[in-house]
Design a protein around this motif. Structure first.
Motif, short mmCIF file in Angstrom:
data_model
loop_
_atom_site.label_atom_id
_atom_site.label_comp_id
_atom_site.label_asym_id
_atom_site.label_seq_id
_atom_site.Cartn_x
_atom_site.Cartn_y
_atom_site.Cartn_z
N ALA A 81 -10.16 59.70 31.17
CA ALA A 81 -11.16 58.77 31.72
C ALA A 81 -10.95 58.52 33.21
O ALA A 81 -11.91 58.44 33.97
CB ALA A 81 -11.13 57.45 30.95
N GLN A 82 -9.69 58.39 33.64
CA GLN A 82 -9.41 58.16 35.05
C GLN A 82 -9.33 59.44 35.84
O GLN A 82 -9.85 59.55 36.94
CB GLN A 82 -8.07 57.40 35.19
N SER A 83 -8.65 60.44 35.29
CA SER A 83 -8.35 61.65 36.04
C SER A 83 -9.59 62.48 36.36
O SER A 83 -9.66 63.11 37.41
CB SER A 83 -7.34 62.49 35.26
N ILE A 84 -10.57 62.46 35.46
CA ILE A 84 -11.73 63.35 35.56
C ILE A 84 -12.48 63.20 36.89
O ILE A 84 -13.16 64.12 37.35
CB ILE A 84 -12.69 63.08 34.36
N SER B 290 1.55 63.26 46.41
CA SER B 290 0.55 64.11 45.74
C SER B 290 0.28 63.65 44.31
O SER B 290 -0.72 64.04 43.71
CB SER B 290 1.01 65.55 45.74
N GLN B 291 1.17 62.83 43.75
CA GLN B 291 1.00 62.34 42.38
C GLN B 291 0.29 60.98 42.34
O GLN B 291 0.20 60.36 41.29
CB GLN B 291 2.36 62.20 41.68
N LYS B 292 -0.17 60.52 43.50
CA LYS B 292 -0.80 59.20 43.58
C LYS B 292 -2.30 59.33 43.85
O LYS B 292 -2.71 60.00 44.79
CB LYS B 292 -0.12 58.39 44.71
N LEU B 293 -3.08 58.69 43.01
CA LEU B 293 -4.52 58.64 43.21
C LEU B 293 -4.85 57.43 44.09
O LEU B 293 -4.03 56.51 44.21
CB LEU B 293 -5.22 58.48 41.85
N GLY C 10 -2.28 54.36 39.19
CA GLY C 10 -2.83 55.50 39.93
C GLY C 10 -1.86 56.66 40.00
O GLY C 10 -1.90 57.45 40.95
N ILE C 11 -0.97 56.74 39.02
CA ILE C 11 0.04 57.81 39.03
C ILE C 11 -0.32 58.86 37.98
O ILE C 11 -0.71 58.52 36.85
CB ILE C 11 1.45 57.24 38.73
N LEU C 12 -0.17 60.13 38.35
CA LEU C 12 -0.44 61.21 37.41
C LEU C 12 0.76 61.37 36.47
O LEU C 12 1.91 61.30 36.91
CB LEU C 12 -0.63 62.53 38.16
N ALA D 47 -3.78 59.99 33.86
CA ALA D 47 -3.46 59.17 35.04
C ALA D 47 -3.68 57.71 34.69
O ALA D 47 -4.65 57.37 34.03
CB ALA D 47 -4.36 59.55 36.20
N SER D 48 -2.76 56.87 35.13
CA SER D 48 -2.87 55.44 34.83
C SER D 48 -3.98 54.79 35.66
O SER D 48 -4.08 55.02 36.86
CB SER D 48 -1.54 54.75 35.13
#
Lengths: 409, 122
Positions: free
Chosen positions: A197-200, A327-330, A173-175, A168-169
């Motif tokens: 690092a981001q997704s975890i 759903s693909q946005k953090l 914030g995109i998967l 994820a960036s």
């Protein structure tokens, strides 16, 4: 149930105002459970691990190795495949220096995305300088999503040996569509490195389901301490790799003219490891397990849609990166404010106790792609609230109004 | 919310001495890689004295206002004088208190001019 009081720092006041912490993508705040676990270790169990035939060393070693098991279970790996590092950056450097230097040659290709953090870019650029490997970048679409069609073409190029990609960036914030990419990589015998690092900190990561060869993350982004990270590597690969740093712990035996290496995972853990930090990381993971991913994800999705909804009412703000599917946005938002530079916005909103980050967020190639030098980033975590978003929006409006009112020419 | 002093915002929105001096005697391109601020200065000299300063830049209000103010204030000063210029002089010129986190923003333009002057020889 989410309890903000588990995170004492969230009560902090800055300039007399209640702090709003919106810089979770840089580092997350720590629950009391993490701080107490580390305190307890230093107060009761501190000793060097894997050394000394004394009961205190045994206690410390047991706690350190128990932490490794907690991490392994968390990502569905076996403990011998979990190497403790100083952070995600060190993990990627370890792979580049050991696997990279022994398996890559001049002309071999490494495929990356344009949205990589510098830590998943510079180690490969260093290999470019050292070995003459070629770096190939997967472009992005205008909305910030990875261009999967282009990615498939690039992975089909001759001599692609490695895919190094973030899940994820940290800016958009995109998967990334990792399952598709890793399937292709696997079929083509391309080794994969996943930067988690981001997704975890946003959803469960399972190395078996992903089918990746390597995966790295940092403890401090998942509500754990700084100074600790994790490198997962497939056992077969780790076994063939030469050691990274030399010193104590990583050795089997040392003679005047040679040495033998220790077994996995100790082979890659030279020197006294970050023991308290490993214990703190395990406590953070146990906190997540207890709270449950469902609770965390539900709250974050609520915050993401609310943030975007409120932002849409402001004509002077643009969000970088809007995937087709929400759903693909953090809950990570990089913003551009008309007429106000991100540094000024971060500084002035900071005086109002809103903690944001301005700059290129260690992603210069991504900012170059969008022809930007800097953005203002708000990154949220499950302990943030809709009320905090309301305050942020109100202060942003106020800043914009004051900034333009002062223009009397 | 305490915005910057009016003169800072004025200089940011309407910078003075923007551009490039043709046949400049000294020039330098200063970039702050950590934040992306970017200032290129060109200088016209009379002996060791600064005759004219122009700049092209991109960045926050503090960095751009600072170079705009300096491009006026340093005209007529000598190379030696400007090379001894430091943060406290700059803070005085800007007329506002600069916090530590904005240190680099404020100094970028001064560094550009000083680096240009260091390379300049009669």
């Amino acid at each position: 149930m989410i309890k903000r009081r588990d995170f004492p720092i969230l009560n902090k006041k800055i300039n007399g105002q209640q702090m709003i912490y919106f810089d979770n993508a840089a580092t997350a705040q720590k629950p009391l459970a993490v701080i107490q676990a580390m305190d307890k270790y230093y107060l009761q169990s501190n000793a060097n691990v894997h050394r000394g035939l004394n009961p205190l060393a045994e206690e410390a070693t047991q706690a350190y190795e128990a932490a490794r098991i907690v991490v392994a279970d968390f990502i569905s790996a076996t403990p011998t495949e979990v190497i403790f590092t100083r952070g995600a950056t060190e993990g990627i450097n370890l792979i580049a220096r050991t696997w990279g230097e022994t398996n890559l040659q001049a002309g071999d290709r490494i495929v990356l995305s344009l949205a990589e953090h510098h830590s998943n870019l510079v180690p490969w650029l260093q290999l470019k300088e050292k070995l003459g490997v070629e770096l190939v970048y997967i472009p992005l679409k205008k909305n910030g999503e990875l261009n999967l069609v282009a990615a498939k073409k690039l992975l089909a190029l001759p001599r692609v040996k490695l895919l190094a990609i973030t899940q994820a960036s940290n800016v958009l914030g995109i998967l990334n569509p990792l399952h598709s990419l890793l399937n292709i990589a696997h079929a083509r015998h391309i080794i994969s490195v996943v930067d988690a690092a981001q997704s975890i900190t946003h959803f469960p990561v399972n190395v078996q389901q992903l089918g990746c060869d390597f995966l790295v993350f940092s403890g401090h982004k998942i509500w754990g301490p700084t100074g600790i990270g994790v490198l997962y590597g497939r056992q077969e690969l780790l076994q063939k790799m030469p050691p990274f740093l030399g010193g104590g712990e990583m050795i089997g035996a040392v003679y005047q003219d040679h040495f033998t290496v220790n077994k996995l995972p100790h082979k890659f853990e030279a020197g006294t490891p970050p023991i308290a930090e490993a214990i703190g990381l395990a406590a953070a993971i146990q906190y997540v397990n207890k709270l449950g991913w469902q609770t965390i994800q539900a709250q974050e999705q609520k915050l993401t849609s609310y943030f975007l909804e409120r932002l849409a009412t402001l004509k002077f703000v643009k969000v970088l990166g809007r995937p087709r599917l929400l759903s693909q946005k953090l809950p990570v938002f990089s913003l551009l404010i008309t007429g106000i530079h991100p540094h000024d916005a971060a500084d002035l909103l900071g005086q109002e106790a809103i903690i944001l980050r301005a700059g290129n967020h260690c992603t210069q190639p991504l900012h170059q792609f969008f022809s930007l030098s800097a953005t203002l980033r708000a990154s949220l975590s499950f302990y943030n609230t809709k009320a905090e978003i309301d305050i942020f929006i109100r202060k942003l409006k106020k800043l914009y109004r004051l900034w333009n009112n002062k223009d009397n020419s | 919310m305490d915005l910057y002093a009016q003169n800072i915002l004025d200089h940011y929105k309407h910078p003075h001495h923007q551009g490039v001096i043709a046949h400049a005697d000294a020039h330098y391109h200063e970039v702050n890689d950590t934040c992306g601020d970017d200032i290129a200065v060109s200088l016209k000299m009379t002996g060791l004295k600064i005759k004219e300063i122009k700049f092209v830049g991109e960045g926050c209000a503090i960095s751009q206002a600072a170079i705009s103010i300096l491009s006026e204030e340093l005209v007529g000063k000598t190379k030696a004088e400007v090379l001894t210029y430091e943060f406290k002089n700059l803070e005085k010129s800007l007329g506002i208190k600069i916090s530590e986190r904005r240190y680099k923003c404020a100094l970028l333009g001064l560094w550009a001019i000083q680096h240009a002057l260091e390379k300049y020889k009669i």
